[in-house]
Design a protein around this motif. Structure first.
Motif, PDB file in Angstrom:
ATOM      1  N   GLU A  31      47.622 -33.941   9.547  1.00  0.00           N
ATOM      2  CA  GLU A  31      46.459 -34.169  10.406  1.00  0.00           C
ATOM      3  C   GLU A  31      45.148 -33.939   9.660  1.00  0.00           C
ATOM      4  OE1 GLU A  31      44.459 -32.141  14.377  1.00  0.00           O
ATOM      5  OE2 GLU A  31      46.574 -31.786  13.964  1.00  0.00           O
ATOM      6  N   TYR A  32      45.056 -32.828   8.900  1.00  0.00           N
ATOM      7  CA  TYR A  32      43.761 -32.545   8.292  1.00  0.00           C
ATOM      8  C   TYR A  32      43.781 -32.081   6.840  1.00  0.00           C
ATOM      9  CZ  TYR A  32      44.629 -27.726   9.956  1.00  0.00           C
ATOM     10  OH  TYR A  32      45.161 -26.500  10.216  1.00  0.00           O
ATOM     11  N   ALA A  33      44.939 -31.769   6.276  1.00  0.00           N
ATOM     12  CA  ALA A  33      44.954 -31.336   4.877  1.00  0.00           C
ATOM     13  C   ALA A  33      45.178 -32.499   3.915  1.00  0.00           C
ATOM     14  CB  ALA A  33      46.030 -30.273   4.661  1.00  0.00           C
ATOM     15  N   LEU A  34      46.028 -33.426   4.280  1.00  0.00           N
ATOM     16  CA  LEU A  34      46.380 -34.509   3.364  1.00  0.00           C
ATOM     17  C   LEU A  34      45.460 -35.729   3.403  1.00  0.00           C
ATOM     18  CD1 LEU A  34      50.281 -34.456   3.624  1.00  0.00           C
ATOM     19  CD2 LEU A  34      48.789 -33.204   2.064  1.00  0.00           C
ATOM     20  N   PRO A  35      44.910 -36.125   4.554  1.00  0.00           N
ATOM     21  CA  PRO A  35      44.090 -37.338   4.565  1.00  0.00           C
ATOM     22  C   PRO A  35      42.950 -37.379   3.537  1.00  0.00           C
ATOM     23  CG  PRO A  35      44.640 -36.752   6.799  1.00  0.00           C
ATOM     24  CD  PRO A  35      45.108 -35.613   5.922  1.00  0.00           C
ATOM     25  N   PRO A  36      42.211 -36.290   3.318  1.00  0.00           N
ATOM     26  CA  PRO A  36      41.153 -36.376   2.297  1.00  0.00           C
ATOM     27  C   PRO A  36      41.694 -36.689   0.902  1.00  0.00           C
ATOM     28  CG  PRO A  36      40.755 -34.497   3.717  1.00  0.00           C
ATOM     29  CD  PRO A  36      42.136 -35.005   4.044  1.00  0.00           C
ATOM     30  N   LEU A  37      42.939 -36.315   0.640  1.00  0.00           N
ATOM     31  CA  LEU A  37      43.513 -36.571  -0.682  1.00  0.00           C
ATOM     32  C   LEU A  37      43.662 -38.059  -0.962  1.00  0.00           C
ATOM     33  CD1 LEU A  37      46.241 -33.780  -0.811  1.00  0.00           C
ATOM     34  CD2 LEU A  37      43.952 -33.775  -1.833  1.00  0.00           C
ATOM     35  N   LEU A  49      31.089 -42.958  -0.682  1.00  0.00           N
ATOM     36  CA  LEU A  49      30.617 -43.832   0.389  1.00  0.00           C
ATOM     37  C   LEU A  49      30.192 -43.004   1.591  1.00  0.00           C
ATOM     38  CD1 LEU A  49      33.567 -46.367   0.123  1.00  0.00           C
ATOM     39  CD2 LEU A  49      31.268 -46.647  -0.825  1.00  0.00           C
ATOM     40  N   PRO A  50      29.199 -43.463   2.355  1.00  0.00           N
ATOM     41  CA  PRO A  50      28.736 -42.708   3.526  1.00  0.00           C
ATOM     42  C   PRO A  50      29.863 -42.393   4.514  1.00  0.00           C
ATOM     43  CG  PRO A  50      27.235 -44.514   3.069  1.00  0.00           C
ATOM     44  CD  PRO A  50      28.402 -44.686   2.147  1.00  0.00           C
ATOM     45  N   GLU A  51      30.827 -43.300   4.670  1.00  0.00           N
ATOM     46  CA  GLU A  51      31.895 -43.066   5.637  1.00  0.00           C
ATOM     47  C   GLU A  51      32.864 -41.961   5.202  1.00  0.00           C
ATOM     48  OE1 GLU A  51      31.188 -46.070   4.241  1.00  0.00           O
ATOM     49  OE2 GLU A  51      33.025 -47.082   3.647  1.00  0.00           O
ATOM     50  N   MET A  52      32.729 -41.515   3.972  1.00  0.00           N
ATOM     51  CA  MET A  52      33.560 -40.407   3.497  1.00  0.00           C
ATOM     52  C   MET A  52      33.147 -39.087   4.138  1.00  0.00           C
ATOM     53  SD  MET A  52      33.927 -41.237  -0.520  1.00  0.00           S
ATOM     54  CE  MET A  52      35.091 -42.438  -1.142  1.00  0.00           C
ATOM     55  N   GLN A  53      31.988 -39.077   4.775  1.00  0.00           N
ATOM     56  CA  GLN A  53      31.461 -37.894   5.450  1.00  0.00           C
ATOM     57  C   GLN A  53      32.490 -37.308   6.424  1.00  0.00           C
ATOM     58  OE1 GLN A  53      27.948 -36.868   5.430  1.00  0.00           O
ATOM     59  NE2 GLN A  53      28.308 -35.203   6.866  1.00  0.00           N
ATOM     60  N   GLU A  54      33.287 -38.171   7.057  1.00  0.00           N
ATOM     61  CA  GLU A  54      34.252 -37.686   8.049  1.00  0.00           C
ATOM     62  C   GLU A  54      35.294 -36.752   7.433  1.00  0.00           C
ATOM     63  OE1 GLU A  54      37.309 -40.709   9.409  1.00  0.00           O
ATOM     64  OE2 GLU A  54      35.923 -42.012   8.319  1.00  0.00           O
ATOM     65  N   ALA A  55      35.482 -36.834   6.141  1.00  0.00           N
ATOM     66  CA  ALA A  55      36.441 -35.948   5.481  1.00  0.00           C
ATOM     67  C   ALA A  55      35.958 -34.504   5.499  1.00  0.00           C
ATOM     68  CB  ALA A  55      36.683 -36.398   4.046  1.00  0.00           C
ATOM     69  N   ASP A  57      36.620 -28.712   6.167  1.00  0.00           N
ATOM     70  CA  ASP A  57      36.112 -27.460   6.744  1.00  0.00           C
ATOM     71  C   ASP A  57      37.193 -26.793   7.595  1.00  0.00           C
ATOM     72  OD1 ASP A  57      33.668 -27.713   5.498  1.00  0.00           O
ATOM     73  OD2 ASP A  57      32.598 -28.375   7.297  1.00  0.00           O
ATOM     74  N   ARG A  58      37.930 -27.605   8.338  1.00  0.00           N
ATOM     75  CA  ARG A  58      39.027 -27.080   9.152  1.00  0.00           C
ATOM     76  C   ARG A  58      40.097 -26.463   8.265  1.00  0.00           C
ATOM     77  NH1 ARG A  58      41.932 -30.962  13.433  1.00  0.00           N
ATOM     78  NH2 ARG A  58      43.227 -29.284  14.181  1.00  0.00           N
ATOM     79  N   LEU A  59      40.395 -27.148   7.175  1.00  0.00           N
ATOM     80  CA  LEU A  59      41.394 -26.636   6.233  1.00  0.00           C
ATOM     81  C   LEU A  59      40.923 -25.326   5.621  1.00  0.00           C
ATOM     82  CD1 LEU A  59      44.013 -26.955   4.664  1.00  0.00           C
ATOM     83  CD2 LEU A  59      42.754 -28.352   3.012  1.00  0.00           C
ATOM     84  N   LYS A  60      39.649 -25.249   5.292  1.00  0.00           N
ATOM     85  CA  LYS A  60      39.106 -24.029   4.695  1.00  0.00           C
ATOM     86  C   LYS A  60      39.288 -22.839   5.635  1.00  0.00           C
ATOM     87  CE  LYS A  60      35.147 -24.650   2.712  1.00  0.00           C
ATOM     88  NZ  LYS A  60      33.709 -24.706   2.365  1.00  0.00           N
ATOM     89  N   PHE A  96      42.347 -17.871   7.077  1.00  0.00           N
ATOM     90  CA  PHE A  96      43.256 -17.161   7.980  1.00  0.00           C
ATOM     91  C   PHE A  96      44.579 -16.858   7.280  1.00  0.00           C
ATOM     92  CE2 PHE A  96      46.778 -17.249  11.011  1.00  0.00           C
ATOM     93  CZ  PHE A  96      46.448 -16.124  11.746  1.00  0.00           C
ATOM     94  N   ALA A  97      45.116 -17.844   6.552  1.00  0.00           N
ATOM     95  CA  ALA A  97      46.392 -17.648   5.847  1.00  0.00           C
ATOM     96  C   ALA A  97      46.280 -16.525   4.822  1.00  0.00           C
ATOM     97  CB  ALA A  97      46.829 -18.952   5.183  1.00  0.00           C
ATOM     98  N   GLU A  98      45.159 -16.465   4.118  1.00  0.00           N
ATOM     99  CA  GLU A  98      44.952 -15.390   3.139  1.00  0.00           C
ATOM    100  C   GLU A  98      44.914 -14.033   3.829  1.00  0.00           C
ATOM    101  OE1 GLU A  98      41.395 -16.721   1.184  1.00  0.00           O
ATOM    102  OE2 GLU A  98      42.508 -17.972  -0.226  1.00  0.00           O
ATOM    103  N   LYS A  99      44.243 -13.956   4.967  1.00  0.00           N
ATOM    104  CA  LYS A  99      44.187 -12.696   5.715  1.00  0.00           C
ATOM    105  C   LYS A  99      45.570 -12.315   6.227  1.00  0.00           C
ATOM    106  CE  LYS A  99      39.379 -13.070   7.174  1.00  0.00           C
ATOM    107  NZ  LYS A  99      38.456 -13.234   8.279  1.00  0.00           N
ATOM    108  N   LEU A 100      46.326 -13.312   6.684  1.00  0.00           N
ATOM    109  CA  LEU A 100      47.672 -13.058   7.186  1.00  0.00           C
ATOM    110  C   LEU A 100      48.585 -12.567   6.062  1.00  0.00           C
ATOM    111  CD1 LEU A 100      49.432 -13.196   9.700  1.00  0.00           C
ATOM    112  CD2 LEU A 100      49.958 -15.561   9.111  1.00  0.00           C
ATOM    113  N   MET A 101      48.460 -13.171   4.875  1.00  0.00           N
ATOM    114  CA  MET A 101      49.262 -12.726   3.734  1.00  0.00           C
ATOM    115  C   MET A 101      48.890 -11.301   3.329  1.00  0.00           C
ATOM    116  SD  MET A 101      49.837 -16.104   1.320  1.00  0.00           S
ATOM    117  CE  MET A 101      48.112 -16.289   0.922  1.00  0.00           C
ATOM    118  N   LEU A 102      47.594 -10.975   3.372  1.00  0.00           N
ATOM    119  CA  LEU A 102      47.163  -9.622   3.048  1.00  0.00           C
ATOM    120  C   LEU A 102      47.740  -8.627   4.057  1.00  0.00           C
ATOM    121  CD1 LEU A 102      45.499  -7.603   1.407  1.00  0.00           C
ATOM    122  CD2 LEU A 102      43.536  -8.188   2.846  1.00  0.00           C
TER     123      LEU A 102
END
Length: 125
Positions: A50-56, A68-74, A79-82, A87-93
């Motif tokens: 949904e959100y990690a792979l499409p930008p790739l 391109l300007p339409e790349m803005q949607e990525a 940001d969602r992935l970040k 959260f994953a880093e905090k959970l691992m800690l």
């Protein structure tokens, strides 16, 4: 520009799903374990797709230096992935703290109490 995961990553997910499905169909303990893994991975794969792979999917175009300007949607997706990564880093800690501190401390308390309480029982007799 449509954001789509690279075909190779989609195929990899499909192959993993197919492999798990075969293992589940085989049955037995391994099949039951594969079912649990598949249930967990399915939700993970959906979020990833949904959100990690499409930008790739933009990598070849970006590697050519094209933006391109339409790349803005990525950006919304990344940001969602970040946030998920933070959260994953905090959970691992937290998990590491449990293993390094909380569990050993609780076990130590139990062992200490056994020792002290057994001495108390011996001295009372």
């Amino acid at each position: 520009m449509e954001l789509k995961p690279p075909a190779s990553l989609r195929r990899e997910h499909e192959e993993l799903h197919a492999g798990l499905a075969e293992t589940i169909e085989a049955g037995g303990n391994t099949g039951n374990a594969a079912k649990k893994v598949a249930d967990i991975l399915h939700a993970h794969f959906l979020k990833e797709e949904e959100y990690a792979l499409p930008p790739l999917g933009m990598l070849p175009v970006l590697a050519e230096g094209t933006v391109l300007p339409e790349m803005q949607e990525a950006i919304e997706l990344t940001d969602r992935l970040k946030k998920a990564v933070i959260f994953a880093e905090k959970l691992m800690l937290h998990a590491q703290t449990e293993e390094d501190v909380l569990y050993p401390a609780s076990i130590l308390i139990g062992e200490y109490l056994k020792l002290k309480l057994s001495r108390r029982l011996i001295s009372q007799n």
